[in-house]
Design a protein around this motif. Structure first.
Motif, short mmCIF file in Angstrom:
data_model
loop_
_atom_site.label_atom_id
_atom_site.label_comp_id
_atom_site.label_asym_id
_atom_site.label_seq_id
_atom_site.Cartn_x
_atom_site.Cartn_y
_atom_site.Cartn_z
N GLY A 37 -18.87 -19.39 26.42
CA GLY A 37 -18.90 -18.40 25.34
C GLY A 37 -19.10 -16.97 25.81
N ALA A 38 -19.16 -16.74 27.13
CA ALA A 38 -19.42 -15.39 27.64
C ALA A 38 -18.22 -14.46 27.49
CB ALA A 38 -19.84 -15.46 29.11
N GLY A 39 -17.01 -15.03 27.43
CA GLY A 39 -15.82 -14.20 27.24
C GLY A 39 -14.76 -14.36 28.33
N LYS A 40 -14.90 -15.35 29.20
CA LYS A 40 -13.96 -15.53 30.32
C LYS A 40 -12.54 -15.82 29.83
CE LYS A 40 -16.48 -18.95 31.97
NZ LYS A 40 -17.56 -18.96 30.95
N THR A 41 -12.44 -16.81 28.95
CA THR A 41 -11.11 -17.19 28.46
C THR A 41 -10.46 -16.04 27.70
OG1 THR A 41 -11.69 -19.52 28.35
CG2 THR A 41 -9.90 -18.82 26.92
N THR A 42 -11.25 -15.34 26.91
CA THR A 42 -10.70 -14.22 26.13
C THR A 42 -10.17 -13.14 27.08
OG1 THR A 42 -12.32 -14.70 24.42
CG2 THR A 42 -11.20 -12.59 24.27
N LEU A 43 -10.92 -12.87 28.15
CA LEU A 43 -10.46 -11.89 29.13
C LEU A 43 -9.13 -12.33 29.74
CD1 LEU A 43 -11.02 -9.34 30.82
CD2 LEU A 43 -12.25 -10.78 32.44
N PHE A 44 -9.02 -13.60 30.08
CA PHE A 44 -7.78 -14.11 30.68
C PHE A 44 -6.64 -14.07 29.67
CE2 PHE A 44 -9.73 -16.89 34.29
CZ PHE A 44 -10.20 -15.73 34.88
N ARG A 45 -6.94 -14.38 28.43
CA ARG A 45 -5.88 -14.34 27.40
C ARG A 45 -5.37 -12.91 27.21
NH1 ARG A 45 -4.57 -18.29 24.10
NH2 ARG A 45 -4.32 -16.87 22.34
N CYS A 46 -6.27 -11.94 27.35
CA CYS A 46 -5.83 -10.54 27.27
C CYS A 46 -4.93 -10.21 28.46
CB CYS A 46 -7.03 -9.59 27.26
SG CYS A 46 -8.01 -9.68 25.75
N LEU A 47 -5.34 -10.67 29.66
CA LEU A 47 -4.54 -10.42 30.87
C LEU A 47 -3.13 -11.00 30.73
CD1 LEU A 47 -6.91 -11.10 33.89
CD2 LEU A 47 -5.47 -9.09 33.58
N ALA A 48 -3.05 -12.16 30.09
CA ALA A 48 -1.76 -12.82 29.91
C ALA A 48 -1.02 -12.30 28.68
CB ALA A 48 -1.96 -14.33 29.81
N GLU A 49 -1.55 -11.24 28.09
CA GLU A 49 -0.95 -10.62 26.89
C GLU A 49 -0.79 -11.62 25.75
OE1 GLU A 49 -0.55 -7.43 26.56
OE2 GLU A 49 -0.70 -6.74 28.63
N LEU A 50 -1.76 -12.52 25.62
CA LEU A 50 -1.74 -13.47 24.50
C LEU A 50 -2.66 -13.00 23.37
CD1 LEU A 50 -1.94 -16.77 26.59
CD2 LEU A 50 0.06 -15.86 25.42
N GLU A 51 -3.30 -11.86 23.57
CA GLU A 51 -4.22 -11.32 22.56
C GLU A 51 -3.91 -9.83 22.38
OE1 GLU A 51 -6.51 -12.87 20.83
OE2 GLU A 51 -6.75 -14.75 21.91
N VAL A 52 -4.28 -9.35 21.21
CA VAL A 52 -4.23 -7.91 20.97
C VAL A 52 -5.61 -7.37 21.35
CG1 VAL A 52 -3.77 -6.17 19.21
CG2 VAL A 52 -2.78 -8.44 18.99
N TYR A 53 -5.65 -6.24 22.03
CA TYR A 53 -6.94 -5.72 22.47
C TYR A 53 -6.92 -4.20 22.47
CZ TYR A 53 -4.00 -5.55 26.63
OH TYR A 53 -2.95 -5.34 27.49
N ASP A 54 -8.10 -3.58 22.57
CA ASP A 54 -8.18 -2.13 22.76
C ASP A 54 -8.28 -1.88 24.25
OD1 ASP A 54 -8.25 -1.54 20.04
OD2 ASP A 54 -10.41 -1.97 19.95
N GLY A 55 -7.68 -0.80 24.72
CA GLY A 55 -7.72 -0.47 26.14
C GLY A 55 -6.37 -0.71 26.79
N ARG A 56 -6.35 -0.70 28.12
CA ARG A 56 -5.07 -0.81 28.83
C ARG A 56 -5.15 -1.80 29.98
NH1 ARG A 56 -3.07 3.73 31.81
NH2 ARG A 56 -5.12 4.70 31.57
N ILE A 57 -4.03 -2.48 30.22
CA ILE A 57 -3.91 -3.30 31.43
C ILE A 57 -2.67 -2.80 32.14
CG2 ILE A 57 -3.52 -5.61 32.37
CD1 ILE A 57 -5.05 -6.73 29.96
N GLN A 58 -2.84 -2.33 33.39
CA GLN A 58 -1.66 -1.87 34.11
C GLN A 58 -1.54 -2.55 35.46
OE1 GLN A 58 -2.52 2.31 33.88
NE2 GLN A 58 -3.28 2.37 35.99
N SER A 59 -0.32 -2.52 35.96
CA SER A 59 -0.05 -3.24 37.20
C SER A 59 1.09 -2.53 37.91
CB SER A 59 0.32 -4.67 36.83
OG SER A 59 1.27 -5.17 37.68
N ASP A 60 1.21 -2.75 39.22
CA ASP A 60 2.36 -2.15 39.91
C ASP A 60 3.60 -3.03 39.77
OD1 ASP A 60 0.73 -2.63 43.14
OD2 ASP A 60 1.26 -4.05 41.58
N GLU A 61 3.48 -4.05 38.95
CA GLU A 61 4.58 -4.97 38.68
C GLU A 61 5.24 -4.55 37.37
OE1 GLU A 61 6.79 -7.66 40.04
OE2 GLU A 61 4.81 -7.76 40.98
#
Ligand code: ADP
Length: 224
Positions: A37-61
């Motif tokens: 319940g700490a938020g690990k899965t939610t963080l990963f779901r954001c990384l995989a763009e499976l969630e809407v979130y505030d903030g930015r995720i950027q990559s050189d890809e």
């Protein structure tokens, strides 16, 4: 490289991730440790763009999603599908051709059998195999050690080291610190959606000790 900048996520009025800032470099293995319940899965779901979130995720890809392998904590399977078909479905989706599957069946799974006959651990190993065969550059493994036997976890740890040597970016979560210790270059602790600064290998013992002390402060005597 993947960089998460000021990421926050709420479900309704409940804030689950608060202002996460983190950078994942290639050729490194990162661990995220935290209670259920700490938020690990939610963080990963954001990384995989499976969630809407505030903030930015950027990559050189250019196309991060197309290069990101995601082992979910509870992988999904179609009913009445064999292990082999499951792998081909996932690799075909990435336009990756898999040759010599029998030789590459590292966990020695019964690939001709229906996945519905697999044990929980076998299902997890099938999902890991499919993610690895997809030829990804970035890997997120949500609780990969959960439910797999010792031999498989040793094989998986060796695979992680190989991915690192190949210059891939690897992120693993676990609620059990000891499963991350051997493989990771850096470990972050996540508590109620807030991420700690990174702990490097030389501070792993200190972090483990701190976490153990904190847990033991809870009044365990009450249950007895
Ligand atoms: P972990 O992976 O560390 O166990 P999760 O990311 O699954 O934690 O969950 C973090 C928090 O978010 C938990 O309190 C959980 O109940 C809540 N949560 C997760 N998914 C949802 C959802 N779809 N709707 C509402 N709350 C959710």
């Amino acid at each position: 490289m993947i960089e998460i900048i000021n990421l926050s996520k709420s479900y309704g009025s409940k804030q689950v991730l608060s202002n996460i800032n983190i950078r994942f470099d290639s050729g490194k293995i990162y661990g995220i440790v935290g209670e259920n319940g700490a938020g690990k899965t939610t963080l990963f779901r954001c990384l995989a763009e499976l969630e809407v979130y505030d903030g930015r995720i950027q990559s050189d890809e250019q196309n991060l999603k197309g290069k990101l392998g995601f082992l979910t904590s509870e992988p999904y399977y179609l009913p009445k599908i064999t292990g082999e078909e499951h792998i081909y479905l996932l690799t075909d989706a990435r336009k990756v051709k898999v040759d010599n599957l029998t030789e590459r069946n590292i966990f020695q799974l019964p690939l001709k059998e229906y996945v519905s006959n697999y044990s929980t651990g076998m299902k997890k190993k099938l999902a890991i195999t499919a993610v690895l065969l997809q030829k990804n550059e970035y890997f997120i493994f949500d609780e990969p050690f959960n439910g797999i036997d010792l031999e498989s976890s040793i094989i998986f740890s060796a695979i992680l080291k190989k991915l690192k040597d190949l210059g891939k970016t690897v992120i693993i979560s676990s609620h059990i610190f000891s499963t991350l210790k051997d493989s990771c270059d850096y470990i972050y602790k996540i508590e109620e959606g807030t991420l700690s600064p990174p702990f490097a290998k030389e501070s792993f013992d200190e972090l483990e000790d701190e976490m153990r002390q904190k847990i033991l402060m809870k009044d365990i005597g009450k249950i007895l």
